[in-house]
Each structure stands twice: as structure tokens, then as C-alpha cells.
Motif scaffolding. Structure first.
Motif, PDB file in Angstrom:
ATOM      1  N   ILE A  83       0.874  -1.170   0.000  1.00 35.01           N
ATOM      2  CA  ILE A  83       0.000   0.000   0.000  1.00 35.01           C
ATOM      3  C   ILE A  83       0.915   1.226   0.000  1.00 35.01           C
ATOM      4  N   VAL A  84       0.724   2.108  -0.966  1.00 35.66           N
ATOM      5  CA  VAL A  84       1.520   3.329  -1.095  1.00 35.66           C
ATOM      6  C   VAL A  84       0.601   4.511  -0.804  1.00 35.66           C
ATOM      7  N   THR A  85       1.133   5.491  -0.052  1.00 40.13           N
ATOM      8  CA  THR A  85       0.327   6.660   0.310  1.00 40.13           C
ATOM      9  C   THR A  85       1.074   7.946  -0.008  1.00 40.13           C
ATOM     10  N   SER A  86       0.317   9.026  -0.174  1.00 39.13           N
ATOM     11  CA  SER A  86       0.914  10.346  -0.321  1.00 39.13           C
ATOM     12  C   SER A  86      -0.163  11.410  -0.186  1.00 39.13           C
ATOM     13  N   GLY A  87       0.243  12.516   0.390  1.00 44.61           N
ATOM     14  CA  GLY A  87      -0.630  13.681   0.450  1.00 44.61           C
ATOM     15  C   GLY A  87      -0.227  14.712  -0.579  1.00 44.61           C
ATOM     16  N   ALA A  89       2.043  13.717  -3.767  1.00 43.51           N
ATOM     17  CA  ALA A  89       2.268  13.133  -5.088  1.00 43.51           C
ATOM     18  C   ALA A  89       1.219  12.084  -5.414  1.00 43.51           C
ATOM     19  N   SER A  90       0.941  11.963  -6.686  1.00 39.96           N
ATOM     20  CA  SER A  90       0.085  10.884  -7.171  1.00 39.96           C
ATOM     21  C   SER A  90       0.938  10.089  -8.152  1.00 39.96           C
ATOM     22  N   CYS A 103      -3.365   4.965  -1.515  1.00 42.18           N
ATOM     23  CA  CYS A 103      -4.295   5.702  -0.645  1.00 42.18           C
ATOM     24  C   CYS A 103      -3.796   7.132  -0.522  1.00 42.18           C
ATOM     25  N   THR A 104      -4.678   8.094  -0.786  1.00 41.40           N
ATOM     26  CA  THR A 104      -4.290   9.487  -0.619  1.00 41.40           C
ATOM     27  C   THR A 104      -4.414   9.886   0.838  1.00 41.40           C
TER      28      THR A 104
END
Length: 124
Positions: A83-87, A89-90, A103-104
Motif C-alpha cells: 500500500i503506497v500513500t501520499s498527500g 504526489a500521485s 491511498c491518498t
């Protein structure tokens, strides 16, 4: 897989965010390991008896960001869910390993729990 057996490696350089995620995962019954960088995560994975899911932020200090980490983990430990997240980068389409989830931030604990459950429910 029973929750008490699931090990999640949380990779996040922001200590308060990492602590919050670890607390949330522990409250759900998971065993949570921590790393503050991609390199630290790779060391933790090499030393760990088992890790079921990698939960990593994209933006981290050092020479290994979350996308690079996800791809290296997918190649080296193909049985680990990602699971990769970022606030900020997309990830570009196709930059994450097949089967991984994004997941943002800010993410809800229930969304993270649901993504982990989906990963754990997949046959090996």
C-alpha cells in the motif's frame, strides 16, 4: 489469515504520522513494525521473520522513495502486499507494482484496514 498473525511494516518519515498509523494498526489487531526511510525499511525486511504488508509513504528522505521501495519489495519479496500513500504526489500509472494499492492522505483508518484485509484475503 488471522489479524494477530498479520505483520505490517509502516514506512513514514514524519514521526507523528508514523506513530498514529502504528497505533491505529495495533488497535485493529495487527503487529506493526516501523521504518523512517526506504533504506531502513529494506533493512527491516531483510531482518524480519515475516512481513505481510508494506505500508509506505512516497515522499521520504534519502535515495529510496516509496515508489522505488514498493518496486524493490515487489521484486525481492513478491509475497508482500503493498500500500503506497501520499498527500502530495500521485504516482504515474504503471509506476507501482501490479496488485499494489494507493491511498491518498489524509486516509481514513477504515480505508486502510479494508485495503489490508483485501491484500490478506488474496491467496498466496
Amino acid at each position: 489469515m488471522h489479524l494477530s498473525n498479520a505483520v505490517i511494516l509502516v514506512v513514514e518519515d514524519e514521526v507523528l504520522i508514523r506513530m498514529d498509523v502504528v497505533d491505529q494498526l495495533s488497535a485493529e489487531g495487527y503487529v506493526a513494525l516501523e521504518a523512517s526511510s526506504g533504506r531502513e525499511a529494506l533493512s527491516a525486511l531483510a531482518d524480519a521473520e515475516k512481513v505481510d504488508v508494506l505500508f509506505t509513504d512516497i515522499d521520504m528522505p534519502g535515495d529510496t522513495d516509496g515508489v522505488m521501495l514498493a518496486n524493490e519489495v515487489s521484486q525481492t519479496w513478491p509475497g508482500i502486499g503493498i500500500i503506497v500513500t501520499s498527500g502530495k504526489a500521485s504516482p504515474d500509472p504503471g509506476s507501482l507494482p501490479q496488485g499494489s494499492r494507493f491511498c491518498t492522505k489524509p486516509y481514513s483508518p477504515s480505508a486502510v484496514h479494508a485495503a489490508i484485509q483485501e491484500i490478506l484475503a488474496k491467496p498466496d
